[in-house]
Design a protein around this motif. Structure first.
Motif, PDB file in Angstrom:
ATOM      1  N   PHE A   3     -10.846 -43.467  15.698  1.00 30.67           N
ATOM      2  CA  PHE A   3     -12.014 -43.816  14.879  1.00 30.67           C
ATOM      3  C   PHE A   3     -12.931 -42.616  14.622  1.00 30.67           C
ATOM      4  CE2 PHE A   3     -11.322 -48.230  16.669  1.00 30.67           C
ATOM      5  CZ  PHE A   3     -10.717 -48.683  15.517  1.00 30.67           C
ATOM      6  N   ILE A   4     -12.621 -41.444  15.195  1.00 30.24           N
ATOM      7  CA  ILE A   4     -13.419 -40.255  14.897  1.00 30.24           C
ATOM      8  C   ILE A   4     -12.526 -39.257  14.162  1.00 30.24           C
ATOM      9  CG2 ILE A   4     -14.778 -38.329  15.816  1.00 30.24           C
ATOM     10  CD1 ILE A   4     -16.185 -40.903  16.298  1.00 30.24           C
ATOM     11  N   ASP A   5     -11.511 -38.721  14.886  1.00 28.26           N
ATOM     12  CA  ASP A   5     -10.673 -37.672  14.290  1.00 28.26           C
ATOM     13  C   ASP A   5     -10.009 -38.135  13.000  1.00 28.26           C
ATOM     14  OD1 ASP A   5     -11.374 -36.090  16.387  1.00 28.26           O
ATOM     15  OD2 ASP A   5      -9.592 -36.542  17.571  1.00 28.26           O
ATOM     16  N   GLU A   6      -9.537 -39.371  12.999  1.00 25.51           N
ATOM     17  CA  GLU A   6      -8.806 -39.837  11.814  1.00 25.51           C
ATOM     18  C   GLU A   6      -9.711 -39.948  10.586  1.00 25.51           C
ATOM     19  OE1 GLU A   6      -7.682 -44.171  12.510  1.00 25.51           O
ATOM     20  OE2 GLU A   6      -8.677 -43.633  14.377  1.00 25.51           O
ATOM     21  N   PRO A  10      -9.042 -33.037   7.617  1.00 22.16           N
ATOM     22  CA  PRO A  10      -9.305 -32.159   6.462  1.00 22.16           C
ATOM     23  C   PRO A  10      -8.373 -32.427   5.279  1.00 22.16           C
ATOM     24  CG  PRO A  10      -9.222 -30.895   8.497  1.00 22.16           C
ATOM     25  CD  PRO A  10      -8.749 -32.273   8.837  1.00 22.16           C
ATOM     26  N   ALA A  11      -7.087 -32.708   5.553  1.00 22.59           N
ATOM     27  CA  ALA A  11      -6.145 -32.928   4.446  1.00 22.59           C
ATOM     28  C   ALA A  11      -6.527 -34.174   3.655  1.00 22.59           C
ATOM     29  CB  ALA A  11      -4.723 -33.050   4.988  1.00 22.59           C
ATOM     30  N   LEU A  12      -6.878 -35.223   4.391  1.00 21.09           N
ATOM     31  CA  LEU A  12      -7.307 -36.443   3.697  1.00 21.09           C
ATOM     32  C   LEU A  12      -8.607 -36.198   2.930  1.00 21.09           C
ATOM     33  CD1 LEU A  12      -6.579 -39.153   6.435  1.00 21.09           C
ATOM     34  CD2 LEU A  12      -5.294 -38.726   4.328  1.00 21.09           C
ATOM     35  N   GLY A  13      -9.491 -35.392   3.525  1.00 19.63           N
ATOM     36  CA  GLY A  13     -10.749 -35.051   2.849  1.00 19.63           C
ATOM     37  C   GLY A  13     -10.500 -34.327   1.544  1.00 19.63           C
ATOM     38  N   ARG A  14      -9.554 -33.380   1.558  1.00 17.83           N
ATOM     39  CA  ARG A  14      -9.232 -32.648   0.317  1.00 17.83           C
ATOM     40  C   ARG A  14      -8.689 -33.611  -0.739  1.00 17.83           C
ATOM     41  NH1 ARG A  14      -8.074 -28.437   3.971  1.00 17.83           N
ATOM     42  NH2 ARG A  14      -5.956 -29.181   4.349  1.00 17.83           N
ATOM     43  N   GLY A  15      -7.869 -34.560  -0.294  1.00 15.43           N
ATOM     44  CA  GLY A  15      -7.324 -35.542  -1.232  1.00 15.43           C
ATOM     45  C   GLY A  15      -8.427 -36.394  -1.858  1.00 15.43           C
ATOM     46  N   LEU A  16      -9.414 -36.775  -1.044  1.00 16.41           N
ATOM     47  CA  LEU A  16     -10.504 -37.601  -1.573  1.00 16.41           C
ATOM     48  C   LEU A  16     -11.402 -36.798  -2.521  1.00 16.41           C
ATOM     49  CD1 LEU A  16     -11.379 -39.619   1.658  1.00 16.41           C
ATOM     50  CD2 LEU A  16     -10.569 -40.584  -0.504  1.00 16.41           C
ATOM     51  N   THR A  17     -11.654 -35.534  -2.192  1.00 17.73           N
ATOM     52  CA  THR A  17     -12.492 -34.740  -3.112  1.00 17.73           C
ATOM     53  C   THR A  17     -11.756 -34.519  -4.435  1.00 17.73           C
ATOM     54  OG1 THR A  17     -11.749 -32.722  -2.019  1.00 17.73           O
ATOM     55  CG2 THR A  17     -13.861 -33.580  -1.332  1.00 17.73           C
ATOM     56  N   HIS A  46     -21.738 -32.514   7.512  1.00 18.40           N
ATOM     57  CA  HIS A  46     -20.389 -32.126   7.095  1.00 18.40           C
ATOM     58  C   HIS A  46     -20.376 -31.416   5.738  1.00 18.40           C
ATOM     59  CE1 HIS A  46     -18.673 -34.308  10.476  1.00 18.40           C
ATOM     60  NE2 HIS A  46     -19.485 -35.296  10.193  1.00 18.40           N
ATOM     61  N   GLY A  47     -21.538 -31.154   5.188  1.00 18.58           N
ATOM     62  CA  GLY A  47     -21.621 -30.409   3.934  1.00 18.58           C
ATOM     63  C   GLY A  47     -20.943 -31.119   2.778  1.00 18.58           C
ATOM     64  N   LEU A  48     -21.029 -32.444   2.757  1.00 14.59           N
ATOM     65  CA  LEU A  48     -20.269 -33.200   1.749  1.00 14.59           C
ATOM     66  C   LEU A  48     -20.775 -32.964   0.327  1.00 14.59           C
ATOM     67  CD1 LEU A  48     -19.756 -36.619   3.591  1.00 14.59           C
ATOM     68  CD2 LEU A  48     -18.322 -34.578   3.610  1.00 14.59           C
ATOM     69  N   ALA A  49     -22.085 -32.754   0.174  1.00 20.04           N
ATOM     70  CA  ALA A  49     -22.611 -32.566  -1.190  1.00 20.04           C
ATOM     71  C   ALA A  49     -21.985 -31.341  -1.840  1.00 20.04           C
ATOM     72  CB  ALA A  49     -24.133 -32.445  -1.146  1.00 20.04           C
ATOM     73  N   ASP A  50     -21.654 -30.324  -1.022  1.00 20.27           N
ATOM     74  CA  ASP A  50     -21.067 -29.093  -1.563  1.00 20.27           C
ATOM     75  C   ASP A  50     -19.635 -29.316  -2.069  1.00 20.27           C
ATOM     76  OD1 ASP A  50     -23.394 -27.980  -0.722  1.00 20.27           O
ATOM     77  OD2 ASP A  50     -22.565 -27.059   1.079  1.00 20.27           O
ATOM     78  N   LEU A  51     -19.024 -30.416  -1.664  1.00 17.56           N
ATOM     79  CA  LEU A  51     -17.629 -30.671  -2.063  1.00 17.56           C
ATOM     80  C   LEU A  51     -17.537 -31.446  -3.378  1.00 17.56           C
ATOM     81  CD1 LEU A  51     -16.242 -31.843   1.419  1.00 17.56           C
ATOM     82  CD2 LEU A  51     -16.141 -29.548   0.421  1.00 17.56           C
ATOM     83  N   GLY A 225     -18.859 -46.378   6.292  1.00 17.43           N
ATOM     84  CA  GLY A 225     -19.075 -45.910   7.657  1.00 17.43           C
ATOM     85  C   GLY A 225     -19.718 -44.533   7.645  1.00 17.43           C
ATOM     86  N   PHE A 226     -19.947 -43.990   8.844  1.00 12.19           N
ATOM     87  CA  PHE A 226     -20.724 -42.759   8.962  1.00 12.19           C
ATOM     88  C   PHE A 226     -19.884 -41.495   9.085  1.00 12.19           C
ATOM     89  CE2 PHE A 226     -24.320 -45.484  10.696  1.00 12.19           C
ATOM     90  CZ  PHE A 226     -25.051 -45.371   9.534  1.00 12.19           C
ATOM     91  N   GLU A 227     -18.567 -41.623   9.061  1.00  9.78           N
ATOM     92  CA  GLU A 227     -17.732 -40.417   9.156  1.00  9.78           C
ATOM     93  C   GLU A 227     -17.541 -39.819   7.752  1.00  9.78           C
ATOM     94  OE1 GLU A 227     -16.880 -38.891  11.869  1.00  9.78           O
ATOM     95  OE2 GLU A 227     -17.916 -40.440  13.018  1.00  9.78           O
ATOM     96  N   PRO A 228     -17.214 -38.527   7.687  1.00  9.27           N
ATOM     97  CA  PRO A 228     -17.147 -37.885   6.362  1.00  9.27           C
ATOM     98  C   PRO A 228     -16.161 -38.543   5.404  1.00  9.27           C
ATOM     99  CG  PRO A 228     -16.371 -36.418   8.118  1.00  9.27           C
ATOM    100  CD  PRO A 228     -17.027 -37.573   8.774  1.00  9.27           C
ATOM    101  N   LEU A 229     -15.005 -38.965   5.914  1.00 11.46           N
ATOM    102  CA  LEU A 229     -14.042 -39.594   5.005  1.00 11.46           C
ATOM    103  C   LEU A 229     -14.528 -40.959   4.535  1.00 11.46           C
ATOM    104  CD1 LEU A 229     -10.497 -38.676   6.396  1.00 11.46           C
ATOM    105  CD2 LEU A 229     -12.080 -37.347   4.994  1.00 11.46           C
ATOM    106  N   ASP A 230     -15.324 -41.630   5.393  1.00 11.25           N
ATOM    107  CA  ASP A 230     -15.929 -42.899   4.955  1.00 11.25           C
ATOM    108  C   ASP A 230     -16.778 -42.667   3.712  1.00 11.25           C
ATOM    109  OD1 ASP A 230     -15.101 -44.753   7.027  1.00 11.25           O
ATOM    110  OD2 ASP A 230     -16.503 -43.770   8.378  1.00 11.25           O
ATOM    111  N   VAL A 231     -17.617 -41.632   3.786  1.00  8.42           N
ATOM    112  CA  VAL A 231     -18.559 -41.388   2.684  1.00  8.42           C
ATOM    113  C   VAL A 231     -17.795 -40.980   1.424  1.00  8.42           C
ATOM    114  CG1 VAL A 231     -20.525 -40.002   1.918  1.00  8.42           C
ATOM    115  CG2 VAL A 231     -20.395 -40.769   4.301  1.00  8.42           C
ATOM    116  N   LEU A 232     -16.813 -40.082   1.575  1.00  6.29           N
ATOM    117  CA  LEU A 232     -16.047 -39.639   0.396  1.00  6.29           C
ATOM    118  C   LEU A 232     -15.298 -40.809  -0.240  1.00  6.29           C
ATOM    119  CD1 LEU A 232     -14.667 -36.213   1.716  1.00  6.29           C
ATOM    120  CD2 LEU A 232     -16.512 -36.579   0.055  1.00  6.29           C
TER     121      LEU A 232
END
Ligand code: SF4
Length: 369
Positions: A3-6, A10-17, A46-51, A225-232
């Motif tokens: 529930f944290i690492d997953e 980063p790879a999933l984050g790149r896919g979402l951006t 997590h610097g999400l706005a920059d992505l 949720g509050f994790e970066p991938l949740d927000v993306l």
């Protein structure tokens, strides 16, 4: 860690951006408000706005409990703690540093001799009351629907134990009326295209609670949720709705949020609290049916009924732009005090105190020399 690492992959984050960038329609802009300070903190951390592409703009909302408490209510608590030596005023740590009128705070009141104590939970306040039977213990209660059930539980427990020296100065507020107020007031802020709905609040009230907001204003809500991938992922879901011309409530945070929420917590709140006619919010003004007061059945534990606590009109730092920041009309760095007179070490306004405050979050992401 599960529930944290997953949710930080980063790879999933790149896919979402990439999915966000692909979803941008030519000539269109997407103004999305993250209502909750927890999301503001996650976005900064997590610097999400920059992505995000330039067409997608995140706007901070008022969902920071200490930020929305108007100065006048804080002044009332300070006046009580100062004028009654028999009172022990208990509250959560963040509130201790929030500036009251004239630059005072609960910390300065404590330094001047008032008995003000920081607690981690309402259980601590109960323990202080039990340990000090000849003192009056007042719990300064703030927060949205997440912190309301523990306050209700403390009062039910106090009643069970016959603990008469505990009372609550209730400042609990409600999320949906604040979202309605923000969507209704477009005078000095850009119209919003979507709302990232709060995580913890929604575990209590459920996603159905936002349906009237989405329907009335034609603005989609996605609870994240509050994790970066949740927000993306919530941004992807919002953009899909906006592009399709839909405005419904969807839940990204399905691992914790249901349509109807936590019925036990809701019943507890209903037992102890009722809705106030109107309540003043910092930045949003007086909003109808937007806060809770203690029911008459629990008046013996209501600090406002028990003590003389005349309403006060608070005075913020004249240059503090917290009100506009909380409405999404200004960004933190638009305030001329940001990073100069106002830093987390010396906050001039509430939004710089808590990590959930927009100014404190922006400070953590400031460019370093
Ligand atoms: Fe208020 Fe400080 Fe934020 Fe300015 S930077 S709006 S003074 S909290």
């Amino acid at each position: 860690m599960r529930f944290i690492d997953e949710y930080r992959d980063p790879a999933l984050g790149r896919g979402l951006t990439r999915a966000i960038a692909d979803a941008v329609q030519p000539g269109r802009r997407y103004h999305l408000m993250e209502f909750c300070g927890g999301h503001t903190h996650a976005i900064a951390q997590h610097g999400l706005a920059d992505l995000l592409p330039e067409a997608v703009r995140l706007i901070h909302g008022p969902g920071c409990p200490v930020c929305v408490l108007p100065v006048g209510r804080l002044d009332m608590a300070l006046a009580l703690a100062r004028s009654r030596p028999d009172v022990i005023l208990c509250t959560y740590g963040d509130l201790m540093r929030v500036p009251a009128s004239g630059g005072d705070s609960l910390y300065t009141a404590r330094a001047a001799g008032a008995d003000v104590r920081m607690v981690y939970s309402t259980l601590d306040a109960l323990a202080v009351a039990r340990a000090n039977p000849h003192r009056e213990v007042v719990f300064l209660a703030i927060g949205f629907e997440t912190t309301t059930p523990p306050t209700a539980l403390a009062l039910v427990q106090a009643e069970r134990e016959g603990l008469r020296n505990l009372s609550v100065f209730c400042n609990h507020v409600l999320t949906p009326p604040a979202i309605v107020a923000i969507l209704a007031d477009t005078a000095d802020a850009p119209p919003l295209d979507g709302i990232i709905g709060p995580a913890h609040v929604s575990t209590v009230i459920g996603s159905d609670a936002y349906a009237p907001c989405a329907a009335r204003f034609g603005v989609p809500v996605v609870i994240a949720g509050f994790e970066p991938l949740d927000v993306l992922r919530a941004i992807v879901m919002l953009m899909a709705q906006i592009n399709a011309g839909r405005a419904t409530v969807e839940t990204e945070y399905t691992r914790a949020v249901t349509a109807t929420g936590n019925r036990t917590a809701q019943a507890l709140m209903e037992q102890v609290f009722t809705v106030r006619e109107s309540f003043e919010w910092r930045g949003l003004g007086a909003l109808p049916a937007s806060a809770l007061r203690i029911r008459d059945a629990y008046a013996a534990w209501d600090a406002e009924a028990r003590f003389s606590m005349p309403p006060r009109t608070g005075r913020e730092h004249p240059a503090c732009a917290c009100g506009s920041v909380l409405r999404g009309a200004l960004a933190p760095h638009d305030c001329r005090l940001f990073g100069r007179a106002c830093t987390p070490e010396r906050p001039q306004g509430a939004c710089m105190v808590s990590s959930e405050g927009a100014c404190a979050a922006a400070w953590t992401r400031r460019p370093r020399l």
